[in-house]
Scaffold this motif. Structure first.
Motif, short mmCIF file in Angstrom:
data_model
loop_
_atom_site.label_atom_id
_atom_site.label_comp_id
_atom_site.label_asym_id
_atom_site.label_seq_id
_atom_site.Cartn_x
_atom_site.Cartn_y
_atom_site.Cartn_z
N UNK A 106 35.52 46.75 36.21
CA UNK A 106 35.90 45.96 35.02
C UNK A 106 37.41 45.74 35.00
N UNK A 107 38.17 46.80 35.36
CA UNK A 107 39.63 46.68 35.39
C UNK A 107 40.06 45.67 36.46
N UNK A 108 39.44 45.74 37.62
CA UNK A 108 39.78 44.81 38.71
C UNK A 108 39.40 43.37 38.35
N UNK A 109 38.28 43.22 37.64
CA UNK A 109 37.87 41.89 37.20
C UNK A 109 38.94 41.28 36.28
N UNK A 110 39.47 42.10 35.39
CA UNK A 110 40.51 41.62 34.47
C UNK A 110 41.80 41.24 35.20
N UNK A 111 42.00 41.86 36.36
CA UNK A 111 43.21 41.60 37.16
C UNK A 111 42.98 40.58 38.27
N UNK A 112 41.81 39.97 38.28
CA UNK A 112 41.40 39.16 39.44
C UNK A 112 42.41 38.07 39.81
N UNK A 113 43.06 37.47 38.82
CA UNK A 113 44.02 36.40 39.10
C UNK A 113 45.21 36.95 39.88
N UNK A 114 45.59 38.20 39.61
CA UNK A 114 46.73 38.82 40.28
C UNK A 114 46.36 39.41 41.64
N UNK A 115 45.07 39.47 41.93
CA UNK A 115 44.62 40.15 43.14
C UNK A 115 44.24 39.19 44.26
N UNK A 116 44.74 37.96 44.17
CA UNK A 116 44.30 36.96 45.15
C UNK A 116 44.72 37.28 46.58
N UNK A 117 45.73 38.14 46.74
CA UNK A 117 46.15 38.53 48.09
C UNK A 117 45.72 39.95 48.45
N UNK A 118 44.90 40.56 47.58
CA UNK A 118 44.49 41.95 47.78
C UNK A 118 42.97 42.05 47.93
N UNK A 119 42.47 42.22 49.16
CA UNK A 119 41.04 42.44 49.32
C UNK A 119 40.64 43.78 48.68
N UNK A 120 39.43 43.83 48.19
CA UNK A 120 38.89 45.04 47.55
C UNK A 120 37.66 45.50 48.34
N UNK A 121 37.63 46.77 48.69
CA UNK A 121 36.45 47.35 49.34
C UNK A 121 35.91 48.46 48.46
N UNK A 122 34.61 48.39 48.17
CA UNK A 122 33.92 49.42 47.42
C UNK A 122 32.99 50.14 48.39
N UNK A 123 33.16 51.45 48.55
CA UNK A 123 32.31 52.21 49.48
C UNK A 123 31.43 53.19 48.70
N UNK A 124 30.29 53.50 49.29
CA UNK A 124 29.36 54.43 48.64
C UNK A 124 28.81 53.88 47.33
N UNK A 125 28.62 52.57 47.25
CA UNK A 125 28.22 51.95 45.99
C UNK A 125 26.79 52.29 45.62
N UNK A 168 32.81 36.09 43.45
CA UNK A 168 33.50 34.81 43.27
C UNK A 168 34.90 34.99 42.67
N UNK A 169 35.16 36.20 42.13
CA UNK A 169 36.45 36.46 41.47
C UNK A 169 37.38 37.32 42.31
N UNK A 170 36.79 38.13 43.20
CA UNK A 170 37.57 39.04 44.02
C UNK A 170 37.20 38.85 45.49
N UNK A 171 38.15 39.14 46.35
CA UNK A 171 37.87 39.20 47.80
C UNK A 171 37.21 40.55 48.05
N UNK A 172 35.89 40.60 47.87
CA UNK A 172 35.17 41.87 47.71
C UNK A 172 34.22 42.14 48.87
#
Length: 378
Positions: A215-234, A249-253
């Protein structure tokens, strides 16, 4: 050794391989033989009686109510099987890993033989979470007065154990799997100025709070356009949340589900590429993934249940502490502050690798652990 099989148990036990000790392992849930502990005398195949494996699995899966009724006929007594092993081996010390899994089932036997030394390792949520449940708290209060020696993965749990009746010898506070082969990891540590990745532990379930981080990353999505996000052990609910909120569609996930087990070395490599690591839960000891992030140079943002994480992270110096694991706004602020303060990330990395990393080295910890075992036996 009394434990279920796990990567942490295997790593801890393998510290003793060249120690000169004869090591036996009572696999408390009879989970099968471990090739990674082939040098250990493994007590397996003790649990089930005459019923064949396929029939047992079928009944347990399809007719659990019937399995429960027939369990006395299908399963042998853990207590009796352990006592038989104890009398045959005549060990210098019994070492149980995790109270509710490996201490409670053998407590009557250890009470029957009070002169046999008993050691206990507390990991993760073992005491901190289960102290809040009446049945488990009763077990905790019965086990701890009988225990002679204790290891823990955080100082918090030493204090909890003493509060609930432990008056034996504290052997030390060490990572649950022992130390880390740091020299093997160094080749995978990327320079900070080449890092953009945000790495997130994807646990939800009972204690994980990965959705709050998302949820926090979603709120920051506009600022994270150059930061890929990896979620492990989901966990499944984390994957469901990502799908429902259309986070792709909002994060490079990129998501690694828990069901697709990510080998530890692959996770270590990701840590070495990560600018920020985030772990969030309502209950834990000293998280192994936090220690791995410190070794690999990622900036840690970690929850702090019961003050355990604060034993190694000083907020604003070598990482950030999440004080409310359910507050996505707090986590959003912490992530934003980290991304806007590269000087802090650099100084934190320098401090962690110079001051904390050496204390996590496997060779150093193994020598200390073996010395603790020797001090008990001699």
């Amino acid at each position: 050794m009394v434990s279920i099989n796990s990567i942490h148990f295997e790593r801890w036990t393998n510290q003793l391989q060249e120690s000169g000790h004869e090591v036996h392992w009572f696999n408390v849930r009879d989970g099968g033989y471990s090739e990674k502990l082939s040098w250990v005398n493994q007590i397996v195949g003790w649990k089930f009686k005459f019923i064949n494996n396929k029939a047992r699995v079928f009944i347990k899966k399809r007719l659990p109510w019937l399995y429960n009724k027939l369990s006395v006929l299908i399963e042998k007594s853990t207590e009796k099987a352990f006592e038989n092993a104890l009398l045959e081996i005549q060990p210098d010390v019994v070492h149980s890993f995790v109270l509710y899994i490996s201490c409670v089932p053998i407590l009557p036997v250890m009470q029957k033989y009070p002169n046999i030394k008993w050691m206990y390792s507390s990991w993760g949520s073992d005491l901190f979470y289960f102290q809040n449940q009446a049945k488990y708290l009763n077990d905790i209060k019965q086990v701890l007065p009988r225990v002679n020696y204790m290891f823990a993965d955080c100082k918090r749990d030493i204090d909890l154990a003493k509060a609930y009746g432990f008056d034996g010898q504290v052997l030390g506070v060490y990572p649950g799997g022992g130390g880390y082969p740091i020299d093997d990891y160094k080749a995978h540590i990327s320079p900070l100025n080449q890092r953009k990745l945000i790495l997130v532990k994807g646990y939800q379930g009972r204690s994980g709070r990965a959705i709050t981080v998302l949820k926090a990353l979603e709120s920051l999505s506009v600022k994270l356009n150059t930061h890929p996000v990896i979620v492990f052990g989901a966990d499944n609910e984390v994957e469901d949340f990502i799908m429902k909120r259309n986070l792709n569609s909002k994060l490079d996930l990129t998501v690694y589900p828990k069901s697709d087990f990510l080998p530890q070395m692959e996770l270590i490599k990701l840590m070495g590429q990560a600018l920020i690591y985030i772990g969030n839960s309502n209950s834990d000891g000293m998280p192994n993934t936090l220690l791995e992030s410190i070794i690999m140079g990622a900036f840690p943002i970690q929850s702090n249940p019961g003050g355990a994480t604060a034993e190694i992270i000083e907020h604003g110096k070598n990482g950030f502490l999440i004080e409310d694991c359910n507050n996505s706004s707090e986590i959003e602020t912490l992530i934003d502050n980290a991304l806007n303060n590269m000087e802090l990330i650099q100084s934190a990395c320098k401090y962690n690798q110079k001051t904390i990393m050496p204390s996590l080295d496997r060779a150093t910890i193994s020598k200390e652990v073996i010395a603790k075992y020797n001090s008990i036996i001699n």
